[in-house]
Structure formats: C-alpha cells, structure tokens
Scaffold this motif. Structure first.
Motif, PDB file in Angstrom:
ATOM      1  N   THR A  74      38.740  44.898  45.438  1.00 18.32           N
ATOM      2  CA  THR A  74      39.795  44.211  46.181  1.00 18.32           C
ATOM      3  C   THR A  74      39.338  42.805  46.526  1.00 18.32           C
ATOM      4  N   PHE A  75      38.093  42.709  46.980  1.00 18.35           N
ATOM      5  CA  PHE A  75      37.579  41.398  47.359  1.00 18.35           C
ATOM      6  C   PHE A  75      37.365  40.504  46.128  1.00 18.35           C
ATOM      7  N   LEU A  76      36.722  41.070  45.081  1.00 15.42           N
ATOM      8  CA  LEU A  76      36.421  40.270  43.882  1.00 15.42           C
ATOM      9  C   LEU A  76      37.691  39.715  43.243  1.00 15.42           C
ATOM     10  N   PHE A  77      38.716  40.568  43.103  1.00 19.35           N
ATOM     11  CA  PHE A  77      39.916  40.097  42.421  1.00 19.35           C
ATOM     12  C   PHE A  77      40.816  39.257  43.333  1.00 19.35           C
ATOM     13  N   TRP A  78      40.467  39.193  44.609  1.00 19.53           N
ATOM     14  CA  TRP A  78      41.120  38.245  45.495  1.00 19.53           C
ATOM     15  C   TRP A  78      40.440  36.884  45.355  1.00 19.53           C
ATOM     16  N   VAL A  79      39.100  36.925  45.206  1.00 20.34           N
ATOM     17  CA  VAL A  79      38.339  35.677  45.243  1.00 20.34           C
ATOM     18  C   VAL A  79      38.255  35.008  43.862  1.00 20.34           C
ATOM     19  N   ILE A  80      38.213  35.799  42.771  1.00 22.42           N
ATOM     20  CA  ILE A  80      38.016  35.215  41.433  1.00 22.42           C
ATOM     21  C   ILE A  80      39.102  34.188  41.049  1.00 22.42           C
ATOM     22  N   PRO A  81      40.399  34.475  41.272  1.00 20.05           N
ATOM     23  CA  PRO A  81      41.410  33.475  40.895  1.00 20.05           C
ATOM     24  C   PRO A  81      41.257  32.168  41.680  1.00 20.05           C
ATOM     25  N   ARG A  82      40.579  32.220  42.820  1.00 26.39           N
ATOM     26  CA  ARG A  82      40.409  31.019  43.643  1.00 26.39           C
ATOM     27  C   ARG A  82      39.162  30.225  43.261  1.00 26.39           C
TER      28      ARG A  82
END
Ligand code: ZN
Length: 421
Positions: free
Chosen positions: A149-157
């Motif tokens: 949840t955290f990784l795929f929230w942060v990766i696009p940013r």
C-alpha cells in the motif's frame, strides 16, 4: 646472525602451538559419532540444492503468473473489488500471496515438514505444523498489505529515481518488522517468559551488568514445541531489543555452555549488530533495486504488452519484480552470508572474552553441528554458511584457551555431548 638462529626457533614454536590447537579442535570434533556427523552433513549439503530448487521454483511460478496474464487478471479483479486506487494494491496482494502459497505448498511440505522430520529436527505432527503455516500466511498478508500500500502510493510520486527511495522504504520496513516482531509476531509461535531459574539467571545477569546491558532483558522461549535444536538469539530493534534463550539450550547445556552462548548473544547486543546488519543489508538492497529497475525496464519493453502490464506503477508488475529480485539475491547469496557470518564471528570473539568459557563454547558448537556441517572446505563455508562452521568456531575457542590456560575446564573437555547412537 642472531635472527637467523632465533627465527627458526620462533617459527617452530608457533608451529607447535598451532599443532596443539589443531589437536584440541580435532579432539572436540571427534566427540561427534560418525553416523551423526554423516547425517548432519547430508542435511546441510542438501540445503545447498534447496537453495537452487527454491530459486528455480520461484522463477517458474512468477513466469507462469506473468505469461498466463494471471497477474493482470488479479489486478483487474482488485479493481472491481474496490474503486479506491490506494486500496487496490492490498486487494491484489491478498490474491497473489494466497495463490503463491498454494502453488508452493507441495515444496513447503517437503522442505519444512517431511525433510525436517526425516533428519529428526522437527517435533511437530502435521496438524500443529500446518496451523503455523497458516499463521505465517496471515502475518505475510498483513505485512505485505502495509508494504505494498505504501510502496504503490509512493512510487508514482517518485518518477525515475523510484528505485533508490523504494530501497530505503524496504529497509525502513525491515527495521519496522524487526521492531514489532518480538512483541507481535514471535508470540504467535512461541511462549516467551523472563528467565527465572536463579542458578542460570544470576550468573547471566552478572555477565550482563559487567557488559553494560540492561539486566531485565533475558527471555526464554519454548522452541521445543517445534524442534530440539539448541539456539539463542538477539531480536528486536531499538526499544524492543532483547536476548532470548531457547528451552532446548537450557535443558541440554551446562552452565559454562550457557554462559558461552550468552557471551555470544551479548556480543551481538554490545556490538550493535542489529543496526549494522540493517545498514549493510541496506547497501545490498539499494544495489538490488538498481538491478530491479534495470530488469523491469528490460522485461516490460519486450513482454509488457503480452503480459498486460502497464509499467512500474502497475501492481501487476509484482511477479516480475519478485523474479528479478530472486535472481539478484540468489547471486548475492555469498555476500549476504558473509555479512552475517562476519558478525557471528565477531560475536564469538566477544563471547569468549566475556564468558571465559572456551570449552563450553566448543561443546555448544558441536551441538549446533546437529544442523550445520561441522567441517566444510573454505570456499564452501564462504558461499553457504551464514554462521562460522564448527571447526572455525572451535578453532577460535581453542586459540583463546591456548592464550588463557587457566580458563581450561576439564569437566567440559571430558563431557560426552552426544550419547552414542
Ligand atoms: Zn549469533
């Protein structure tokens, strides 16, 4: 001239000292009955092949999930379950981990149940063993949900440098798991109690005080529920850091042996091995994520469309990421092992100085030889050993003893560690 006379004398003395140490080491190794030695060698050497088998199995399963578009379908299904983009990685992960658990199940039964029983290392019947597999699955579901949840929230940013920051996130996540594990994860499998037996507790606490360690933090746990292996560990991170002894060790070992083990564990504690391990493995991780970035770009450029994967921000990329990291960590096995093994050797040195029990140390090293080959070749040890081999550890103990003659313990020297079988 004088030197020419002295030098051979000095070398002769060193040689005879080394020969004495080697003889003492061989005498300890000879305490292990031949049949038992053969069995533990077979067990440990079989583990080399399992490393390869697990690696190939991982690649095969991940390739299957990609080529059949199973991964893409799980992503689409996650999209139907929840419209919220931030919840979709979690919905994907739960499907993914259950599928992988089922596909890997036959291999898990062989490796972790059947094989462990065959070598007499597992005490559990199938029911309780299976129950623990499900607990582990549940733990993996929860931890994976948090991480993804955290990784795929942060990766696009993050844009192009996603891999550097993702490696940092992965490392912080490992520190987080280490922090919560002694309190929330380990008690799911074992009971932890503060060590009460004064005959053992008092000398240990004395040693702890002498080494500047907060004294209340020695625990014992019922490892005999699963196995009869002797072991102890330092677990936790920052506020939850603690030393734990398993009950097999407490049952089977003499006080000098327990002191030797505690000295070793205190070494991990005082030398800050948990923090150092995180940092060194963090470097390995950053390199791994650089490789991951390259590997994902390489594969998606060729097969991305065929697999139905849009890019690095698409959660369906997960099997590919796991396959690429599996290649990396397989190749890096000697590096990871050497990082750990080096710290273990440091803890051995610390333990000898703290406990002053080289003979106790040697006897415990023999017991560890029940599941770790005692006398490998140097290259074998470098590649496959995450702890020093029995020979290496006993050599260090006997060398220490040779320099500290009063530490010799005749009762430990004479003790029969294994009943002949
Ligand atoms: Zn250790």
């Amino acid at each position: 001239m004088l030197l020419a006379i002295l030098l051979p004398l000095l070398t002769a003395q060193t040689n005879s000292r080394e020969a004495e140490i080697k003889a003492a080491v061989d005498a300890y190794l000879a305490k292990v009955p031949a049949a038992q030695r053969a069995r533990s060698n077979a067990y440990f050497e079989g583990g080399y092949w399992l490393l390869l088998v697990d690696f190939i199995y991982t690649i095969v399963v991940m390739r299957l999930l990609l080529r059949t578009r199973w991964s893409a379908r799980m992503r689409n299904f996650a999209g139907r379950i929840t419209r919220s983009r931030s919840l979709q990685p979690a919905a994907y992960w739960i499907q993914f981990i259950v599928v992988v658990f089922l596909l890997a199940f036959p291999l898990t039964v062989y490796e972790a149940y059947y094989r462990e029983h065959k070598y007499g290392l597992l005490n559990q019947t199938f029911g309780p063993w299976l129950r623990e597999q499900f607990i582990m699955l549940a733990v993996n579901i929860v931890l994976g949900v948090i991480l993804l949840t955290f990784l795929f929230w942060v990766i696009p940013r993050l844009g192009k440098n996603w891999w550097v920051w993702s490696a940092v996130v992965a490392m912080l996540f490992l520190a987080f798991v280490a922090l919560i594990a002694p309190v929330y994860i380990f008690p799911l499998f074992n009971k932890f109690n503060k060590l009460e037996d004064a005959r053992i507790k008092d000398p240990i606490l004395s040693m702890a005080r002498a080494n500047g360690i907060p004294a209340a933090e020695v625990y014992e746990f019922d490892a005999s529920r699963q196995t009869n292996r002797v072991s102890a560990n330092v677990s936790g991170f920052a506020g939850t850091l603690r030393i734990s002894l398993n009950d097999n060790l407490l049952k089977r070992c003499t006080l000098p042996e327990i002191e030797a083990v505690m000295g070793h564990e205190m070494g991990h504690y005082v030398l800050n091995h948990v923090d150092k391990g995180l940092i060194m493995n963090g470097v390995v991780m950053v390199l791994g994520f650089a490789f991951l970035n390259w590997g994902i770009n390489f594969a998606l450029a060729r097969w991305g469309q065929q697999w139905g994967i849009a890019g690095i921000t698409d959660v369906a990329v997960l099997p590919l990421a796991i396959a690429v990291l599996a290649i990396y960590f397989f190749v890096m096995t000697p590096v990871s092992n050497t990082i750990t093994r080096t710290m273990e050797y440091e803890a051995d040195m610390y333990g000898l100085n703290a406990s002053e029990q080289p003979d106790g140390e040697a006897n415990v090293d023999l017991m560890l030889g029940e599941y770790r080959k005692l006398d490998p070749g140097p290259i074998e040890e470098f590649i496959f050993f995450d702890h020093p081999s029995g020979r290496t550890r006993i050599t260090a103990a006997m060398r220490w003893k040779a320099e500290h003659p009063p530490s010799a313990n005749r009762a430990e020297e004479a003790r029969t560690v294994f009943s002949a079988q």
